[in-house]
Design an enzyme around this catalytic site. Sequence first.
Site, mmCIF file in Angstrom:
data_model
loop_
_atom_site.group_PDB
_atom_site.id
_atom_site.type_symbol
_atom_site.label_atom_id
_atom_site.label_comp_id
_atom_site.label_asym_id
_atom_site.label_seq_id
_atom_site.Cartn_x
_atom_site.Cartn_y
_atom_site.Cartn_z
ATOM 1 N N ASP A 159 63.387 53.496 63.135
ATOM 2 C CA ASP A 159 62.944 53.187 64.209
ATOM 3 C C ASP A 159 64.088 53.000 65.414
ATOM 4 O O ASP A 159 65.117 53.131 65.392
ATOM 5 C CB ASP A 159 61.905 51.738 64.101
ATOM 6 C CG ASP A 159 60.935 51.850 65.280
ATOM 7 O OD1 ASP A 159 61.120 52.445 66.302
ATOM 8 O OD2 ASP A 159 60.269 50.804 64.980
HETATM 9 C C1 BGC Z 1 58.112 51.225 67.647
HETATM 10 C C2 BGC Z 1 57.730 52.223 66.982
HETATM 11 C C3 BGC Z 1 57.558 53.578 67.736
HETATM 12 C C4 BGC Z 1 59.087 53.778 68.424
HETATM 13 C C5 BGC Z 1 58.934 55.157 69.139
HETATM 14 C C6 BGC Z 1 59.370 51.663 68.322
HETATM 15 O O1 BGC Z 1 60.178 50.571 69.337
HETATM 16 O O2 BGC Z 1 58.405 50.158 66.863
HETATM 17 O O3 BGC Z 1 56.332 51.889 66.471
HETATM 18 O O4 BGC Z 1 57.147 54.481 67.222
HETATM 19 O O5 BGC Z 1 59.423 52.933 69.109
HETATM 20 O O6 BGC Z 1 58.585 54.859 70.201
#
Ligand code: BGC
Length: 760
Positions: free
Chosen positions: A315
Amino acid sequence: MNTHWTISVIIISIFTMLLFSSAYAQQGPDYDKSEIAEKVDSVMQKMTLTDKVGEMTQLSIDMISEGEPYNLAEPHRLSEEKLREVLVENRVGSILNVGGHAYTVEHWREIIRQIQEVAMNEKPTGIPVIYGIDTIHGANYTLGSTLFPQQIAIAATWDTQFAKRGAEVGAYETRASYIPWSFSPVLDIGRDARWPRLWETFGEDVHLATEMGVAMVEGYQGDDAADPHHVAATMKHFLGYSLPITGKDRTQAWIPERQLREYVLPTFKAATEAGALTVMINSGEMNGIPVHANKDILTGLLRDEMGFEGIAVSDWEDIIYLQSRHKVAKTHKEAIEMAVNAGVDMSMVPLDLEFPKLLKELVEEGKVPLERIDEAVRRILTVKFKLGLFENPYYEEEGLYDKFGSEEFAKESYNAAAEAVTLLKNSNEILPLSKDSKILVTGPNAHSLTALNGGWSRTWQGTDPQYDTEGKPTILEALRTKLGQSSVSYVEGTAIDSVINIDEAVAAAKNNDFAVVCIGEAPYTEKPGDLRDLWLPQAQRDLVEAIAETGTPVVMVLIEGRPRIVSDIEPKTEAVLMGYLPGDEGGNAIADILLGDANPSGKLPITYPRYPNDLVTYDHNYTDQVDTNFGTDAFNPQWEFGHGLSYTSFEYSNMQLKNSEFDSTGQTTVSIDVTNTGDRSGKEVVQLYVSDLVASITPAVKRLRSFDKIQLDPGETKTVTFTLHPEDLAFVGKDNEWITEAGEFALHIGPITKKIVYKY
Ligand code: BGC
């Protein structure tokens, strides 16, 4: 659904099918594996270490755009120079996200074309980029796309076709933007009302969430994710993200293995079996170990046990955080070593070029084996082939995406919203409101499209109304269209947290037959959504109270991502509608339900708590019910999981068991008659709960084991039949394995209960 008199529901839930298999291979769409493997091999033979570590790198669009990260030039444009630095010099394999706000479909096409041209023509390997984006409730980062209800609302429909269709439309409109990879669905279980991403989940029940999650993966990927209307899905966020002890985003969770396997893992297992092509790792830490550094979870469980073959992407910035936040690595480089060796294939870095450089050094120093790099690159290239990116980095044929933002898609979003909205209370059948009423509409969410959509809507937090989809009505506008301007007056009353003009709202209420008070939350996601207090803000409760005092009946409409406490004001209202975050068609759906042009059929996919210190799920244990007088009234939520009223009434009768005893080789069926005893047609969700009466691990008072949503005309009766297998009575036992114990079980459907006996 089915219109036959007898409906036979054969429960072959993927969840339960998997319970007894300790290891199984990933299935899903039928790719020619050996053909893809050969292609991957031939590409990999030509790759240098620099190519490989680049391939494992995912950067934000900020890194290839004019301007500074988080502060890009407007109007947005790519930087030719940065594009070449990132793709050609550093061989970066993946780009993600949007620069601050949604773009037009034309702009997306231009960007992706530019990226793929540089990647495929100028990068030495010619490997296309895999672009990934948060398609959370439709292609929310493309202006004019169809915005569906958020996942919690989809769960409230209790009909998996809405999960599937929403994902299909989301995939279509994402590919129309030339993007082949969606960071969705969220498969985290929503069992904590405080958690700021509760609305991104399918709620608290494992069975419901599993069925919905599988449908969504199938909707995104279809039979062949390479086709012009499908994308790769992402199972988020592996594993244990949604249960932090503080209720706050990205804080520590402590989850014993037994609970992990029983409540947290099944959605991911089933989605893996359904062929999900990618997984995103949980940013948080579980049992003291940041998941990005946990090899037991990322390799032992995900790969060796579950057989997942796709890409595991980190993530946002989470490898860096192993050092800077979690403090388990001394340096950024050590953090990379930990994460890659634990099993992360691709790093969502996303804002610098350190990752490939340091990873290359780690390989040269022997700290990360080349085989681990090859394994990760092989997975990434395999997904790129499965998406057809080498042959078709995007599809340009005329007419392929004519349905983008169409009325047809809007209608599907409307249908989902209309079946999600849940009627929680309807004293004296005050709803539906008669069409010659004079109505006051008030409250912070009465005239806000951003409120209906929530986070991940045109912007990350979803708070900026300048990107609202043109022509989509708020609740106020939809009511005015239906009743005429002069019958509907509007006073704001309050903002989310502060009073604006409650006095004016009170004065207006006195001149109207009804007050529709639209309250709840403003959009948020992730950290900005953390809460200190689950009560609905005082200003809004004051508004409801003040209006109720006028004697004008109050209809409370809740637009919120999690159940904010309303127990002090609920008794002062006549009716309560839970709208969740119903999306761009939410205004129309809610107006139609208020006025009786649609009959509500949503059911709560969560327990709605009455007090902030009583956050107990429906499938709690018997001890959770013991109250201060030593009775069993401690579980006393505002509204129960599975609750939802209709404008008609349903009666349950004639529950029949095929056999009241069965063993591990058998099964039994249970059937029940459901009759529409009212005078309108309506839909009912028939829910089968099972109580294990005595078990070696304290049993839950009941567990949902199956459900079916049926349509009934006035006076009509249908027989709903469920088949029960031993797996449907199972739980995770002392050895952390799924077991079904011999003994008595009670089956509950509606108000009727019958016992069965299971023998070895
Ligand atoms: C979130 C994810 C998301 C990713 C990309 C992160 O901060 O936890 O769910 O897919 O960002 O935007």
